[in-house]
Write a protein that holds these residues in place. Sequence first.
Motif, PDB file in Angstrom:
ATOM      1  N   THR A  98       0.825  -1.212   0.000  1.00 56.65           N
ATOM      2  CA  THR A  98       0.000   0.000   0.000  1.00 56.65           C
ATOM      3  C   THR A  98       0.853   1.254   0.000  1.00 56.65           C
ATOM      4  OG1 THR A  98      -1.772  -1.147   1.204  1.00 56.65           O
ATOM      5  CG2 THR A  98      -1.812   1.262   1.225  1.00 56.65           C
ATOM      6  N   THR A  99       1.830   1.331   0.892  1.00 60.67           N
ATOM      7  CA  THR A  99       2.655   2.539   0.961  1.00 60.67           C
ATOM      8  C   THR A  99       3.508   2.713  -0.302  1.00 60.67           C
ATOM      9  OG1 THR A  99       4.360   1.304   2.189  1.00 60.67           O
ATOM     10  CG2 THR A  99       2.744   2.548   3.472  1.00 60.67           C
ATOM     11  N   THR A 100       3.964   1.602  -0.878  1.00 58.57           N
ATOM     12  CA  THR A 100       4.745   1.709  -2.114  1.00 58.57           C
ATOM     13  C   THR A 100       3.887   2.239  -3.252  1.00 58.57           C
ATOM     14  OG1 THR A 100       6.174  -0.124  -1.426  1.00 58.57           O
ATOM     15  CG2 THR A 100       6.189   0.450  -3.754  1.00 58.57           C
ATOM     16  N   CYS A 101       2.657   1.750  -3.361  1.00 58.78           N
ATOM     17  CA  CYS A 101       1.748   2.236  -4.407  1.00 58.78           C
ATOM     18  C   CYS A 101       1.440   3.722  -4.221  1.00 58.78           C
ATOM     19  CB  CYS A 101       0.460   1.424  -4.408  1.00 58.78           C
ATOM     20  SG  CYS A 101       0.643  -0.268  -5.029  1.00 58.78           S
ATOM     21  N   ILE A 271       2.368  11.559   4.423  1.00 60.74           N
ATOM     22  CA  ILE A 271       1.657  10.286   4.274  1.00 60.74           C
ATOM     23  C   ILE A 271       2.008   9.308   5.390  1.00 60.74           C
ATOM     24  CG2 ILE A 271       1.228   8.320   2.767  1.00 60.74           C
ATOM     25  CD1 ILE A 271       0.070  10.953   1.758  1.00 60.74           C
ATOM     26  N   LEU A 272       3.294   9.023   5.558  1.00 64.07           N
ATOM     27  CA  LEU A 272       3.699   8.041   6.565  1.00 64.07           C
ATOM     28  C   LEU A 272       3.348   8.467   7.996  1.00 64.07           C
ATOM     29  CD1 LEU A 272       7.119   6.810   5.098  1.00 64.07           C
ATOM     30  CD2 LEU A 272       4.923   5.615   5.097  1.00 64.07           C
ATOM     31  N   PRO A 273       3.561   9.757   8.382  1.00 65.17           N
ATOM     32  CA  PRO A 273       3.121  10.161   9.718  1.00 65.17           C
ATOM     33  C   PRO A 273       1.614  10.024   9.930  1.00 65.17           C
ATOM     34  CG  PRO A 273       4.740  11.715   8.893  1.00 65.17           C
ATOM     35  CD  PRO A 273       4.399  10.798   7.748  1.00 65.17           C
ATOM     36  N   LEU A 274       0.828  10.319   8.878  1.00 69.65           N
ATOM     37  CA  LEU A 274      -0.628  10.150   8.994  1.00 69.65           C
ATOM     38  C   LEU A 274      -0.987   8.686   9.213  1.00 69.65           C
ATOM     39  CD1 LEU A 274      -2.117  12.584   6.304  1.00 69.65           C
ATOM     40  CD2 LEU A 274      -2.398  12.703   8.789  1.00 69.65           C
ATOM     41  N   ILE A 275      -0.332   7.796   8.475  1.00 67.37           N
ATOM     42  CA  ILE A 275      -0.571   6.360   8.649  1.00 67.37           C
ATOM     43  C   ILE A 275      -0.204   5.925  10.060  1.00 67.37           C
ATOM     44  CG2 ILE A 275       0.219   4.065   7.924  1.00 67.37           C
ATOM     45  CD1 ILE A 275       0.481   5.160   5.089  1.00 67.37           C
ATOM     46  N   LEU A 276       0.943   6.428  10.552  1.00 67.32           N
ATOM     47  CA  LEU A 276       1.381   6.074  11.903  1.00 67.32           C
ATOM     48  C   LEU A 276       0.403   6.585  12.954  1.00 67.32           C
ATOM     49  CD1 LEU A 276       3.613   4.847  13.710  1.00 67.32           C
ATOM     50  CD2 LEU A 276       4.738   7.091  13.667  1.00 67.32           C
ATOM     51  N   LYS A 277      -0.089   7.808  12.758  1.00 64.62           N
ATOM     52  CA  LYS A 277      -1.005   8.411  13.726  1.00 64.62           C
ATOM     53  C   LYS A 277      -2.364   7.727  13.706  1.00 64.62           C
ATOM     54  CE  LYS A 277      -2.227  11.619  16.704  1.00 64.62           C
ATOM     55  NZ  LYS A 277      -1.622  11.706  18.050  1.00 64.62           N
ATOM     56  N   ILE A 278      -2.905   7.483  12.505  1.00 69.99           N
ATOM     57  CA  ILE A 278      -4.260   6.948  12.377  1.00 69.99           C
ATOM     58  C   ILE A 278      -4.303   5.450  12.710  1.00 69.99           C
ATOM     59  CG2 ILE A 278      -6.137   6.482  10.757  1.00 69.99           C
ATOM     60  CD1 ILE A 278      -5.297   9.062   9.279  1.00 69.99           C
TER      61      ILE A 278
END
Length: 442
Positions: A98-101, A271-278
């Motif tokens: 997902t993160t790679t896409c 993107i990555l911080p949002l994923i980590l937070k959510i």
Amino acid sequence: MSQIIPNREDSPLQTKPANKRSKIILYIIIAVVAGMVTGGFVPDIAVKFSLLGEIFINALMMLVIPIVILSLIVGITNLGDLSSLGTLGWRTIVYYLTTTCIAVLIGIALVNIIQPGKGLSTGEIYPDASYTIQENNPYGVNEDTMGGVFRQILIGDKESGKQGMLPHNIFAAMAQMEILPLIVFSILIGLSLSALGPKAQSAVNVISILNDAVMKITHWVLYIAPIGIFGLISSRVGQAGGFSGFIPELYLLGKYSFTVLIGLAIHGFVILPLILKIFGKRSPVIFGKGMSAALLNAFSTASSSATLPLTMQCAEEKNKISNRTASFVLPLGATINMDGTALYEAVTAIFIAQAYGITMTPAMQIIIFVTATPAAIGAAGIPEAGLITMVIVLKSVGLPIEGIGLILAIDWILDRFRTAVNVWGDSVGAGVIERYELNKNI
């Protein structure tokens, strides 16, 4: 399948005082700045410091294979059964894909908006510049197909000696620093020890102690990190000719560099911080501070594999990721999760098309999206490995391979930024997956 619990009392992961860790991070930052200044202003002297960097790199690479094998075996024996491994495995794969896409989509969107290759000189104005488009590919990059890449990933290549996921020689995989077959082998060993039950407890305890010993050595290596990083940065900037040789190339390819860096910044800081937070329910600032030593090391070495010992140390010790999660997610991420590389390959492919005046249709850009993800997975965790897999992306849409020559002069510095994003993506993945693993065990 009975669960074997390694004896992890008196783990060395808990022994380093926080103030010492903070000082080492400060020293690393100073080393990066001092290396840039030294290499920029006195390049002839700076290149002589390369030995310091090589010693540091060798010390890190020496630990990669033991850490991957020992930590994975310990982590798998902690899982207890196949169902736990299956859950951890599919969550990890889904996160990485997902993160790679997302990274590839960011790269494609930005390169279409900014259009860094449009109007790029083909050499008429600056005939001696290294970004000049050339008629032939002078870099000797082997052409390959997606089918060939997948075949190499699965079973290897006997002609080149490359080992696949199921290696015919596990010791050759160790010697060649091929992580993926070692991950598969270590998982099988861990599962077999779990299947043996209590009679394997002594073996697991020994492996656990060896794993702690290797992590202790990682602590020691961290003490020389500032010196090694100074040597790496100063010598590399010096090899580029210092500021007088490097800055003009960066200026000439400024729009391309800006496109790559802004894409990496969006992915790494948004993107990555949002994923980590959510999804991970963690503070990105606190988590990022905990990973700072690993991220600085990733920038300095341009190698996610060489950074793996520090990545695991920071994740477990500073961000309190469990060994069972870190030992599976992080080694796998260092092998297949290359968010920064995937973004860079998408941007570079379309940049080359723009430089050559080739119109990229929506269908061609979809093909780039589809191929950039597996191509990044196939990239080794070593400096500038993305240049090799770039050939796959270019061939998929019929773009000239010699276009790689456009970006070689500055690729070394961009490689450091994308490696840091790769490692940050791995770390965030460990934080996210840790949360779901904890919830599952409540």
